[in-house]
Write a protein that holds these residues in place. Sequence first.
Motif, mmCIF file in Angstrom:
data_model
loop_
_atom_site.group_PDB
_atom_site.id
_atom_site.type_symbol
_atom_site.label_atom_id
_atom_site.label_comp_id
_atom_site.label_asym_id
_atom_site.label_seq_id
_atom_site.Cartn_x
_atom_site.Cartn_y
_atom_site.Cartn_z
ATOM 1 N N ILE A 206 -6.354 4.627 -3.258
ATOM 2 C CA ILE A 206 -5.690 4.132 -4.461
ATOM 3 C C ILE A 206 -4.865 2.890 -4.161
ATOM 4 C CG2 ILE A 206 -3.790 4.647 -6.070
ATOM 5 C CD1 ILE A 206 -4.830 7.513 -6.191
ATOM 6 N N VAL A 207 -4.205 2.875 -3.002
ATOM 7 C CA VAL A 207 -3.175 1.875 -2.712
ATOM 8 C C VAL A 207 -3.779 0.574 -2.184
ATOM 9 C CG1 VAL A 207 -1.222 1.390 -1.180
ATOM 10 C CG2 VAL A 207 -1.393 3.599 -2.339
ATOM 11 N N ASP A 208 -3.257 -0.534 -2.695
ATOM 12 C CA ASP A 208 -3.653 -1.863 -2.224
ATOM 13 C C ASP A 208 -2.813 -2.309 -1.041
ATOM 14 O OD1 ASP A 208 -5.616 -2.484 -4.340
ATOM 15 O OD2 ASP A 208 -3.882 -2.450 -5.664
ATOM 16 N N GLU A 209 -1.553 -1.906 -1.018
ATOM 17 C CA GLU A 209 -0.655 -2.389 0.036
ATOM 18 C C GLU A 209 0.471 -1.387 0.252
ATOM 19 O OE1 GLU A 209 2.198 -6.290 0.911
ATOM 20 O OE2 GLU A 209 0.652 -6.373 -0.643
ATOM 21 N N PHE A 210 0.786 -1.134 1.534
ATOM 22 C CA PHE A 210 1.891 -0.247 1.882
ATOM 23 C C PHE A 210 3.127 -1.072 2.216
ATOM 24 C CE2 PHE A 210 -1.741 2.464 2.397
ATOM 25 C CZ PHE A 210 -1.283 3.720 2.029
ATOM 26 N N LYS A 211 4.284 -0.637 1.724
ATOM 27 C CA LYS A 211 5.532 -1.337 1.953
ATOM 28 C C LYS A 211 6.589 -0.363 2.461
ATOM 29 C CE LYS A 211 5.323 -5.277 -1.199
ATOM 30 N NZ LYS A 211 5.726 -6.246 -0.169
ATOM 31 N N ASN A 212 7.518 -0.881 3.268
ATOM 32 C CA ASN A 212 8.606 -0.041 3.761
ATOM 33 C C ASN A 212 9.698 0.153 2.722
ATOM 34 O OD1 ASN A 212 7.678 0.538 6.428
ATOM 35 N ND2 ASN A 212 8.117 -1.568 7.000
#
Length: 398
Positions: A206-212
């Motif tokens: 689902i996710v395009d980009e992971f962020k902290n």
Amino acid sequence: MVVVVDPQLAGVAGNMIVGALIGLGAHPDEVVEVMEAAASYFGGVDVKVSDVKRAGIKATYVEVKKASMPNFKYPEFLERIESIDHPLIDDNVISFSRAVFHTIAQAEAKIHGESLDDIHFHEVGASDAVADVFGAAFAYFSLGFDKEKVYSLPVALGGGSTTSAHGRIPIPAPATLEILRGVPIHGGLVEMELATPTGAALLVNIVDEFKNFLPPIRVVEIGYGAGKMDPDFPNILRIIKGTKSLEEDKIVLFETNLDHLSGEIIGNLFDDLIGEGALDVTITPILMKKNRPGHLLRVISKPEDQENILRRIFKETGTLGIRIFPQVHRTILKRDKIPFKVNIKGEWTANFKVAFLDSEIISARIEYEDAKKISSKTGLPLREVMEMAEEQFKNRRW
């Protein structure tokens, strides 16, 4: 619109994703119909959607009771996926679900050292997992999230150990850890399984980009999906829908030290590099080793232009090495070019570079070439033309 999945407190499971998407507006009756229809090809399930509280927070709980525990090899499993026929289950849902299970199969194959054809689906191939994946896929597409940018915050995994088809295994399960390879993760609050293989596989698809950290957004809606257990912390997955107040893009940053070029060649670099697609070029005087004077060349480009710009720098400067900082994130304001009539010894139409924060104009500058033209025609200094034009734009009425 932008979507942010937040599994940083209670992790992620398939039914939690389904619950959060229902909380955001996916039709619960249709989601249940899809889940039960897909799972009927794998032994069947009974699905119930209800509102519950987890540590005082109201959330949507999707309870999935499986009727049996089938054991399919991966090729047979895929054949059954492809054979699913239901008016609410279209090609997008089938393709997405297949991709999720392929993610799981690849992880299992790597862990067990087997080929995909030999992998058996145990828990992750059970009817409840099929229901979760198809329910999440249907809700995801029905909400139009496939057309939006989807981020995720770090994933809580939990700790301790659990019982699986392979006996006692550590938490996180090996398949979960493999699926989340490269994703920001942490242990979480408790010794229990917070992230399941099904939930992890759904998340990475689902996710395009992971962020902290949560990106800058204006929150529109929040959906809460509940986990089965009710510990002393909110066992919920929340999915946030919002609008971005600041835009982001990805750039490549190059830099190199120059100590052997004449001023004419350094000055010519600007036009050459801008002509190759550079977004910005700066040259700064520096003091190098052995107290030699030199210049620091820094160039910003789009990723797709980096090769041409690298070649141009090498060709024009003769430098032996260029430092590259790839895929740097740049936060930018929304920008536009707006024509505006100014009165400076006559009426002129000039273009202004305008920057917006949300819908508010926070910066407006007259285009250099337009200001230069007005200066030339009127005989006024360029500085005065720019100040007068920008003051008139600031005091505009429209």
